[in-house]
Scaffold this motif. Structure first.
Motif, PDB file in Angstrom:
ATOM      1  N   VAL A 131     -73.320-116.667 -15.441  1.00 22.52           N
ATOM      2  CA  VAL A 131     -72.914-115.779 -16.565  1.00 22.52           C
ATOM      3  C   VAL A 131     -72.209-116.509 -17.686  1.00 22.52           C
ATOM      4  O   VAL A 131     -71.593-117.551 -17.657  1.00 22.52           O
ATOM      5  N   ILE A 132     -72.328-116.024 -18.944  1.00 19.81           N
ATOM      6  CA  ILE A 132     -71.777-116.681 -20.058  1.00 19.81           C
ATOM      7  C   ILE A 132     -70.633-115.886 -20.534  1.00 19.81           C
ATOM      8  O   ILE A 132     -69.667-116.670 -20.458  1.00 19.81           O
ATOM      9  N   ARG A 133     -70.639-114.737 -20.473  1.00 10.55           N
ATOM     10  CA  ARG A 133     -69.405-113.889 -20.574  1.00 10.55           C
ATOM     11  C   ARG A 133     -69.787-112.439 -20.499  1.00 10.55           C
ATOM     12  O   ARG A 133     -70.951-112.033 -20.894  1.00 10.55           O
ATOM     13  N   ASP A 134     -69.090-111.519 -19.763  1.00 11.12           N
ATOM     14  CA  ASP A 134     -69.396-110.247 -19.203  1.00 11.12           C
ATOM     15  C   ASP A 134     -70.591-110.243 -18.851  1.00 11.12           C
ATOM     16  O   ASP A 134     -71.141-110.383 -17.563  1.00 11.12           O
ATOM     17  N   LEU A 135     -71.676-109.345 -19.474  1.00 12.37           N
ATOM     18  CA  LEU A 135     -72.765-109.183 -18.957  1.00 12.37           C
ATOM     19  C   LEU A 135     -73.911-109.993 -19.580  1.00 12.37           C
ATOM     20  O   LEU A 135     -75.236-109.863 -19.128  1.00 12.37           O
ATOM     21  N   LYS A 136     -73.465-110.933 -20.345  1.00 13.31           N
ATOM     22  CA  LYS A 136     -74.516-111.932 -20.966  1.00 13.31           C
ATOM     23  C   LYS A 136     -74.812-113.098 -19.893  1.00 13.31           C
ATOM     24  O   LYS A 136     -73.796-113.691 -19.282  1.00 13.31           O
ATOM     25  N   VAL A 137     -75.867-113.278 -19.781  1.00 10.64           N
ATOM     26  CA  VAL A 137     -76.371-114.557 -18.725  1.00 10.64           C
ATOM     27  C   VAL A 137     -77.289-115.729 -19.143  1.00 10.64           C
ATOM     28  O   VAL A 137     -77.797-115.250 -20.283  1.00 10.64           O
ATOM     29  N   ASP A 138     -77.107-116.698 -18.908  1.00  9.66           N
ATOM     30  CA  ASP A 138     -78.165-117.811 -19.175  1.00  9.66           C
ATOM     31  C   ASP A 138     -79.387-117.895 -18.576  1.00  9.66           C
ATOM     32  O   ASP A 138     -79.482-118.210 -17.276  1.00  9.66           O
ATOM     33  N   ARG A 139     -80.519-117.715 -19.345  1.00  3.52           N
ATOM     34  CA  ARG A 139     -81.536-117.678 -18.447  1.00  3.52           C
ATOM     35  C   ARG A 139     -82.485-118.786 -18.841  1.00  3.52           C
ATOM     36  O   ARG A 139     -83.694-118.667 -19.017  1.00  3.52           O
TER      37      ARG A 139
END
Lengths: 228, 637, 248
Positions: C109-117
């Protein structure tokens, strides 16, 4: 970059191992079923001619069992089967551990409508089957083949299935087996790469039929014996 | 500085070859010593990054998405043009050049357009080799469809996802170079300034959108492939994060901005349905191949489309433009739709749409054929609107789409800052005042893959002795300080007006007066409104959080700050051009039946604007010469 | 309409996250799901609260940047839609929605609903390309490709790389994503030369990135916005096994 890891070490390789061992065990199930069906041949069919001798179910079954235990090529195959079972279990554990590691944090809400419950729970089904196999082998294989406590297997089988709890345990194990087979047979072929669409369609159908037929036939044997 | 387009000598068809024959190139051993920064990972930027890395340069590519595969080139649907003449319908490079110049209403640079047509042939070969699954005939050979504004079939397509397939091929080529180590990618990095050292573009200031850190990166040359700024209209077919900031900040560092007001309004997007709408999805122009556009003949006809008989329908494009019918160029189609809607014939709850009807085509070709050609577009339409377009006509409306304007570049794609190059939609030269369908994928791809790698070497050949560019110089210090100061200034406002609300209001002003049809009074009003919005932004914008980590509102605010300046220049540019050409339609300059009136005597130039300190602009004119094509009044009748 | 949103808020990969409840009213059924989040963020911004971070870009279902798991379903309840294509007409007035990020160990998770793909990029980097450099290509029509083969390759190539398959997989396997590229290139004549190495390199990279094994439940294909065929996984297995058995 060279082609490094071995055939059975990558995520696909481990699944190959599952597929090979699973299919081998499935093939054994057919043989095992054919032998067991002797147990439920109705009395009205006897006496019948059996290798030149006149026999009843009791003699026929015991002769078959004797042959299995004392014919060395079959013993050899049996060892391969034990190995396949053990590899199947260990490999499953390794895959599951790795998959759990891959999963990360759990979802707060899950929705599983996109796949069948038995395809998701092969591990649980497998565990039930494993327990069942353990009981099954303790009851017959251990007594008859290893400890040689009992020489009349037919009577042992009949006596064992008179207990209601044995019947329940067997039915649970066999139902689990049926579902395990329906997904397992299809999944194994997918893993091994049978990609043409039509063939995969047929295999899907065969897997379903195989699972149902095996489960039904295996399931009726204890029931008939219970009421015999 | 006087504009020098550096067009090579010789006959039109030999110019590019002459250029290639005589340009300076860099020895393979020296390429390793040269750093190039590419901004943008789409078809143009990504193509440039991959091609330059293949040549052996050290390339760094920056993009704000989490992967280059998401760049907005991905959304182009219909296809890519190439003068292959596979259809034996008389297509050739000259005809493609002719169509493009005519489609652009004689406001593009002849030599650039011809080069684009020449390179188009190689592009199809290149993309096929990269694994793009172009549509095929049953013989196995490549298939074509036709597009607006031309009389031949020269558009290659991969269903309705051609942009995606070309972009993925480019992305894969980039990934291959990442593996070789020649290319380093910086995802989730946004460019905030260009650093100019001794008159040459030497570096960039970027913000890591994950950690919030400001970073400096230096290079011998910088390539901007950052796309268009159509999102300035808020409601547009562009991606939410597409922006004009990189080009604008380059402009403020000395790069001239050309023809900023020329924005293509695409005729076949989905209409706005409500106040909170954030995006107008494009429906490919290819739909106009088989779809017929109409509105009810009677004003405020509230009957269902199926209940309106043929005699009560006005197929206005077929009526006005019998030769091209539904396949007139985009600017013409959009304006005709606006004319009908303004006259009270619009359909839909907000009366802001026209019908695109497939009934005739389905009757003639069968639903299966239509499904094969446009199936995914029909699916997309149903996903968004909940309406099955096989059964009732689509409702479509004009929407801001493509920026023909952009950074002024010479024939080498170099901007007025030496060492700063612009490719794809970020530059201006090829489409004139209106872009033809399926030419944008083409331009982006050939700029990045075929043109830039050859022209940048001419600049880089003088850089082999330069050595690494230091980032601890006063120029970098100053640029970083300015960037940091702006971020802090925005965060310090703590107003109560969210970024999107200001942006929406800006979009409304722009769409009303600086879009399909413009007039002096409206433009002057727009300039005042833009200034007011800018004041409001700098006093009352609400940006919560800090700059120490991901902060979407801060990112959006920075982009909007630039839009509020670009908007003014767009209006000024539109105001200065007292003629109608292509997408630029000035109401004062039209014929009695509403067709555009061009003024070739006074306005046959590209307007290149120079940023002067104090927010004034200085106009430089690049006169356009057409030696190989007769300049005519554009007619699609 | 009114909705109650339970949104996953998490500062970064190192901290723990939790669900935070927000209530929204006066929503229109014509709004897209992400436009609803825009509305929420505007309300939060006015209040001076940190807005909800979520990934999105094209908002027309093709870029693959939007993610989100809504009530346990990747990309929402419609199946074969992306989150940005999901509209509020798919929900009922008064519904309570739990919104979580795509979860997998390889998607921090990067923040909240953002993830690193970026782990997905790494799989493509390992071999998901044809090494044809600019300038090498022969004339496009020299190699005819059967119409159906080109179409079939397209079905695989259509993958938008959103990662919903991974997010929905109970094993967090990237098999469908990876196999889409392998199948796309294996089906076309242009992809033949590197075919054998490509699959092995990509599978190795897949494992190194920490994705799980595919157990063929088929859930991935049920949520795939582009309906990438499940048989692509089988095709990949074939390619892998063939490569392992035949290539030195």
């Amino acid at each position: 970059m060279a082609i490094k890891k071995g055939l059975f070490k990558t995520s696909i390789g481990r699944k190959n191992l599952m597929a090979f061992t699973g299919l081998f065990i499935s093939f054994f199930l057919i043989i095992h079923l054919v032998g067991n069906l002797i147990l439920i041949i109705p009395d009205s069919y006897f006496p019948i001619e059996f290798w030149g001798n006149v026999a009843n179910a009791h003699d026929m079954y015991n002769a078959y069992s004797h042959f299995l235990v004392h014919f060395w090529p079959i013993t050899l195959v049996a060892w391969v089967l034990y190995a396949a079972l053990i590899v199947h279990v260990i490999d499953a554990l390794l895959i599951t551990l790795n998959n759990n590691k891959a999963k990360g944090d759990k979802y707060q809400v899950t929705d599983n409508s996109t796949s069948s419950w038995y395809s998701r729970n092969m591990g649980i089904l497998g565990t039930i089957i494993g327990i069942f196999i353990f009981i099954h082998m303790a009851q017959f294989w251990l007594q008859y083949k290893v400890l040689e406590n009992e020489h009349d297997l037919y009577n042992l089988v009949l006596a064992t299935f008179k207990e209601w709890w044995v019947l329940v345990v067997y039915e649970i194990g066999i139902i689990a087996l049926g579902f395990h087979l329906v997904h397992g047979i299809e999944s194994a072929h997918r893993t091994l790469g049978v990609y043409p669409k039509r063939i995969m369609g047929i295999i899907k159908y065969i897997a379903l039929c195989f699972g149902i037929v095996m489960a039904v036939l295996y399931a009726i044997i204890p029931i008939i014996l219970y009421f015999k | 500085m006087a504009l020098n387009a550096k067009i090579p000598k010789g006959p039109l068809k030999d110019k590019w070859q002459n250029y290639l024959d005589t340009t300076n190139i860099v020895n393979p051993a020296n390429r390793k010593k040269i750093d190039v920064i590419v901004v943008g990972g789409g078809l143009s930027g990504g193509g440039a990054a991959a091609s330059l890395a293949e040549l052996g340069y050290n390339v760094k590519v920056f993009f704000f998405q989490d992967s280059a595969r998401r760049s907005h080139s991905v959304a182009a649907q219909g296809g890519v043009n190439a003068a292959k003449n596979y259809k034996n319908d008389g297509d050739n490079i000259y005809r493609m050049f002719y169509d493009t110049v005519k489609g652009g209403d004689y406001r593009s640079r002849e030599a650039n357009v011809y080069r684009m047509a020449q390179c188009s042939v190689d592009l199809i070969d290149h993309m096929t080799a990269q694994g793009v699954p172009f549509g095929r005939e049953y013989s196995g050979y490549l298939s074509n469809r036709s597009f607006g504004g031309v009389l031949v079939s020269r558009t290659f397509y991969a269903r309705g996802q051609t942009g995606q397939q070309l972009l993925l091929a480019t992305y894969q080529a980039m990934m291959k170079q990442v593996k070789t180590g020649n290319l380093t990618q910086y995802s989730r990095h946004e460019i905030l300034d260009i650093v100019v050292v001794d008159g040459k573009a030497r570096g960039v200031i970027v913000r890591d959108l994950v950690t919030g850190k400001i970073e400096r990166h230096s290079a011998h040359a910088i390539v901007l492939g950052t796309g268009g700024f159509g999102k300035i209209f808020y409601l547009s077919t562009l991606a939410m994060n597409s922006n004009g900031s990189a080009t604008w900040r380059a402009h403020k560092k000395g790069a001239y901005f050309a023809n900023p007001s020329w924005t293509q309004i695409h005729p076949t997007a989905l209409p706005q349905a409500g106040e909170h709408q954030s995006k107008l999805t494009l429906m490919s122009e290819s739909l106009r191949n088989d779809g017929r556009i109409w509105v009810p003949k009677n004003k405020d006809d509230d009957r269902k489309p199926g209940d309106i008989p043929t005699e009560d329908r006005d197929y206005y494009l077929e009526r006005r433009y019998p030769a091209f019918g539904n396949l007139v160029p985009r600017d013409v189609a959009s304006r005709a739709a606006k004319e009908r809607m303004d006259a009270g014939h619009g359909v839909g709850p907000l009366k802001n749409a026209v019908y695109l009807d497939f009934k005739t085509a389905i009757e003639k070709l069968g639903e299966a054929t239509i499904k094969e050609r446009y199936g995914n577009l029909f699916n997309m339409y149903e996903k968004i609107t909940g309406i099955n377009a096989y059964k009732e006509p689509m409702k479509i409306a004009p929407s801001a789409h493509f920026s023909m304007g952009g950074l002024w570049v010479d024939y080498e794609l170099q901007t007025s800052i030496p060492g700063l190059f612009a490719v794809g939609e970020a530059n201006f030269a090829d489409h004139g005042a209106n872009r033809l369908g399926a030419n944008s994928l083409l331009q982006a791809s050939v700029d990045g893959n075929f043109i830039l790698p050859n022209t940048i070497s001419n600049f880089l050949s003088n850089e082999i002795r330069t050595g690494k560019i230091a980032t601890d110089t006063p120029e970098f210090d100053k640029a970083e300080k300015e960037v940091q100061a702006q971020l802090e200034k925005i965060l310090a406002i703590k107003g109560n007006m969210p970024v999107d609300r200001i942006h929406r209001r800006l979009g409304k002003v722009m769409f009303k007066e600086v879009a399909m049809s413009r007039n002096e009074k409206g433009l002057k009003w727009a300039i005042e409104e833009i200034k007011k919005l800018r004041d409001e932004f700098w006093t009352n914008v609400a940006v919560p959080g800090d700059d120490k980590g991901p902060n979407s509102e801060l990112e959006k605010a920075g982009r909007l700050a630039d839009y509020l300046e670009i908007a003014e220049l767009m209006a000024i540019d539109a105001l200065s051009r007292n003629e109608s050409c292509g997408a630029h339609f000035r109401e004062e300059y039209q014929t009695k039946d509403g067709e555009a009136v061009r003024d070739d005597k006074n306005f046959m130039y590209s307007a290149a604007w120079e940023w002067m300190k104090g927010e004034e602009w200085n106009l430089h004119k690049e006169q356009l010469e057409f030696n190989d094509i007769e300049v005519k009044t554009r007619s699609y009748k | 309409m009114k909705l109650t949103l339970k949104i996953w808020r998490q500062e970064n990969a190192k901290t723990k996250g939790k669900l935070v409840t927000y209530k929204l009213s006066d929503l229109s059924t014509d709004m897209s799901f992400l436009e609803m989040l825009d509305v929420l963020n505007e309300e939060l911004a006015v209040k001076g609260e940190r807005t909800v971070e979520f990934d999105h870009d094209c908002r027309e279902g093709i870029c693959g940047q939007c993610s989100l798991v809504i009530n346990g379903q990747a990309h929402g309840p419609e199946g074969h839609y992306t989150t940005c294509q999901t509209h509020l007409r798919s929900f009922k007035d008064g519904d309570s929605l739990t919104i979580e990020p795509f979860r997998a160990n390889s998607f921090p998770v990067i923040r909240d609903l953002k993830v690193d793909r970026t782990s997905m990029d790494h799989i493509i980097q390992a071999g998901g390309y044809i090494s044809s450099f600019t300038g090498m290509a022969p004339e496009a029509n020299t190699i005819p490709i059967h119409h159906n083969i080109a179409e079939s390759a397209f079905d695989s190539a259509a993958c938008i790389g959103c990662g919903a398959c991974i997010a929905t997989c109970k094993n967090s396997s990237a098999a469908l994503f990876m196999s889409a590229k392998i199948a796309h290139l294996a089906k076309l004549p242009q992809g033949q030369v590197e075919r054998a190495e490509r699959v092995v390199w990509m599978v190795n990279a897949h494992d190194d990135e920490g994705f799980g094994s595919c157990t063929n439940t088929g859930a991935c294909a049920m949520v795939c916005p582009q309906e990438v065929p499940l048989l692509d996984i089988t095709r990949m297995n074939y390619e892998y096994n063939k490569s392992k058995c035949t290539v030195e």
